[in-house]
Design an enzyme around this catalytic site. Structure first.
Site, PDB file in Angstrom:
ATOM      1  N   GLU A 124      26.067   6.880 100.027  1.00 21.07           N
ATOM      2  CA  GLU A 124      25.514   8.233 100.018  1.00 21.07           C
ATOM      3  C   GLU A 124      26.620   9.285  99.786  1.00 21.07           C
ATOM      4  O   GLU A 124      27.164   9.799 100.746  1.00 21.07           O
ATOM      5  CB  GLU A 124      24.783   8.492 101.336  1.00 21.07           C
ATOM      6  CG  GLU A 124      23.656   7.494 101.604  1.00 21.07           C
ATOM      7  CD  GLU A 124      22.873   7.770 102.874  1.00 21.07           C
ATOM      8  OE1 GLU A 124      22.863   8.932 103.345  1.00 21.07           O
ATOM      9  OE2 GLU A 124      22.265   6.836 103.407  1.00 21.07           O
ATOM     10  N   TYR A 125      26.961   9.599  98.507  1.00 23.87           N
ATOM     11  CA  TYR A 125      26.268   9.221  97.268  1.00 23.87           C
ATOM     12  C   TYR A 125      27.313   9.010  96.180  1.00 23.87           C
ATOM     13  O   TYR A 125      28.333   9.724  96.158  1.00 23.87           O
ATOM     14  CB  TYR A 125      25.291  10.327  96.823  1.00 23.87           C
ATOM     15  CG  TYR A 125      24.206  10.573  97.855  1.00 23.87           C
ATOM     16  CD1 TYR A 125      23.065   9.790  97.903  1.00 23.87           C
ATOM     17  CD2 TYR A 125      24.374  11.575  98.793  1.00 23.87           C
ATOM     18  CE1 TYR A 125      22.077  10.018  98.844  1.00 23.87           C
ATOM     19  CE2 TYR A 125      23.395  11.803  99.747  1.00 23.87           C
ATOM     20  CZ  TYR A 125      22.251  11.030  99.773  1.00 23.87           C
ATOM     21  OH  TYR A 125      21.297  11.241 100.722  1.00 23.87           O
TER      22      TYR A 125
END
Length: 600
Positions: free
Chosen positions: A374-375
């Site tokens: 993420e991410y």
């Protein structure tokens, strides 16, 4: 009254560690158990056992705690410290241990850390080494013959040892079931059509134990493996930290009925650090001892069995539900910062992950790996600048290492906005290496925008007044399909929780607020099992529910809205659905059941 007399309330500051006696290292073992954890503190226990052939006249256990974890009081031992190094020494009445005898001492502590670097009487606590006498090797992986509905015979090749092997411990599902002198064992009393896992360890003439054999998985006759329920992916996240304050354990999947209605479990999370996959919480993962009433199969953990904790409970769950696939998920919101370094050498990262997931102690527990970055090439808790190709390269390396017999999956952003997160990395290229993506179609909106506007955190579609265009499930799925990723590789995400604001006067979405609503564990977020009664749904918008109660405003999914989302997922030809996470559901698993029923 001995324990009370020996109790010591420690003035921790300034204590000096005591030197341990120079006993033979393998003459004793020491095992740690976290007896209980109440959030602000915990109770720990060390058990010392004389595994030698002569009487011990004293014992000393040493261990290290990370900074921030400490002993606050102790009983049945004199416990001292020098910085982060702790020492427990017998008191007068319990220092003598005859061969085979054991003694325990306990303590209260503060902080989240687990003990490391354990020594008993100057040697390793597991008794694996003694000067002049090596521990035995691992026996050969057992094989099964004469398999019937209720029994089978195990055989294995002998272990080797410099002084000779005395006997073998046989384990079924992580619990020791027998100690035998030969290289075979006939197991009985089994259940037909049930899958069991077996391992064997060797003991030498002074009871040193060697490494475990490889694991054998064998199914008894007379039954069939349950079919994949509904033919769709129905995946839930199980969090390692749930065993603490939430008091949620693998057994809850059975008692809630959810285990019979899922196909996959993502175990969250392993860490990503130093360019490698790493253990997230060793105690919860493979050390926590379960009593019989807490255990999936009603069998208590032994102090010396090779695997305990969540991993062993998952092994037992798979024995009861052989259709369930378990993946070890790495990263998550907190530990995604390590993926940038991992992406600099994808092959080395993949090698480290494979070695950890396929560790012989728990290789049979896991059916593959999940990556929750993420991410990629975007910002989450921290910002990543690894480049658009990094995610594709990393997933390709993992597929190459794990091969076709293991699952390789990933949780990905659901940002369907133009130029958003899904446009910053090569998700289409990476899709060639994954079995499926879990599209995180939740947390679009929440009280991190303290003043609002209020908005559902998991809208299925857009609606008039939505705060950000493209922040909905339909936009994300449409964007991913537009990149050439088929629906058969996409799972729709469901949150088993709500997000909410306080200081709200408007019942409909779009109202102003003064801040996040109070939550049990964190402001602005609450489990569905709480919200369904504390703030029942008062309306729906964009395929999900919202609720206004007093000055609080919440949004969350209900069995009814999940049914609608599952209908949509089938219409879109999606692989299935997944959810975060089991402990947010009711005790009878009504949300997991809604996913199961909706995907039939």
């Amino acid at each position: 009254m001995a324990a009370a007399v020996a109790c010591l309330s420690l003035p921790i500051a300034g204590l000096v560690a005591l030197a341990g006696p120079a006993e033979a290292a393998a003459s004793a073992t020491a095992t740690y158990t976290k007896v209980s954890d109440w959030g602000s503190g915990f109770e720990g226990k060390w058990t010392v056992k004389n595994t030698g052939t002569t009487t011990l006249t004293s014992w000393t256990v040493e261990w290290d705690y990370p900074a921030g974890t400490s002993v606050t009081s102790a009983w049945d031992a004199t416990v001292t410290n020098s910085g982060t190094h702790w020492t427990g020494k017998n008191v007068g009445w319990n220092g003598t241990l005859s061969p085979g005898a054991s003694i325990s001492f306990g303590f209260n502590g503060a902080g989240p850390g687990a003990p490391a670097g354990c020594k008993v009487n100057g040697g390793p606590c597991d008794g694996t080494t003694q000067p002049g006498d090596s521990a035995p090797s691992a026996p050969g992986t057992p094989t099964a013959s004469g398999v019937t509905e209720t029994g089978l015979t195990l055989s294995w090749s002998a272990a080797t040892d410099d002084k000779g092997v005395k006997n073998y411990d046989v384990y079924r599902g992580g619990a020791k079931i027998a100690t035998v002198a030969g290289t075979s064992y006939a197991d009985s009393g089994l259940t037909k059509g049930t899958t069991y896992s077996y391992t064997v360890t060797a003991r030498d003439t002074i009871d040193q134990t060697g490494p475990s054999s490889g694991a054998l998985s064998v199914t008894t006759a007379g039954g069939t493996t349950p079919p994949d329920p509904g033919g769709k992916v129905k995946l839930g996240y199980f969090t390692e930290w749930g065993v603490y304050g939430r008091n949620y354990h693998v057994k809850n999947l059975v008692t809630s009925g959810s285990a019979a209605k899922i196909t996959h479990i993502n175990y969250a999370f392993g860490n990503v650090t130093g360019g490698k996959c790493a253990i997230g919480d060793a105690y919860a993962d493979y050390d926590k001892a379960y009593t019989a009433d807490q255990s999936v199969d009603g069998v208590a953990d032994n102090w010396d069995q090779p695997l305990r904790g969540n991993f062993n409970q998952l092994r037992k769950l798979k024995a009861k539900y052989p259709n369930i696939k378990v993946l070890w998920s790495f990263g998550g919101w907190t530990w995604s910062g390590g993926f940038g370094q991992a992406a600099a050498n994808p092959a080395a990262f993949a090698d480290s992950c494979y070695s950890l997931v396929e560790d012989p102690r728990w290789a049979d527990v896991f059916d593959g790996i999940d990556i929750d970055w993420e991410y990629p090439n975007a910002c989450g808790l921290s910002c990543d600048t690894s480049g658009a190709a990094a995610f594709k390269n990393l997933m390709s390396a993992l597929r190459g290492k794990f091969g076709g017999s293991n699952l390789v999956t990933a949780a990905i952003s659901a940002d369907g906005s133009n130029g958003g997160k899904l446009d910053l990395a090569d998700y289409a290229g990476a899709a060639q290496s994954v079995d499926f993506y879990n599209v995180m179609t939740y947390d679009f909106f929440g009280a991190w925008d303290a003043k609002g506007p209020t908005a559902p955190h998991s809208p299925l579609t857009s609606y008039a007044g939505i705060p950000i265009a493209g922040f909905n499930s339909e936009a994300a799925i449409t964007k991913l399909k537009g990149k050439g990723i088929p629906g058969s590789k996409l799972n729709l995400g469901i949150g088993f929780y709500g997000r909410g604001w306080t200081g709200v006067t408007q019942a409909a979405p779009g109202g102003t607020a003064t801040g996040p609503a109070a939550g049990t564990y964190e402001q602005g977020i609450e489990d569905y099992k709480v919200l369904k009664t504390s703030c029942p749904s008062t309306g729906t918008v964009a395929g999900t529910a919202y609720a206004k109660c007093g000055s609080n405003w919440w949004s969350y999914d209900t069995p009814a809205t999940i049914a609608g989302k599952m209908t949509w997922a089938k219409q879109q030809g999606l692989k299935g659905a997944f959810f975060w996470e089991f402990s947010g559901d009711t005790s009878n698993g009504e949300l997991a059941n809604a996913i199961h029923t909706g995907l039939q």
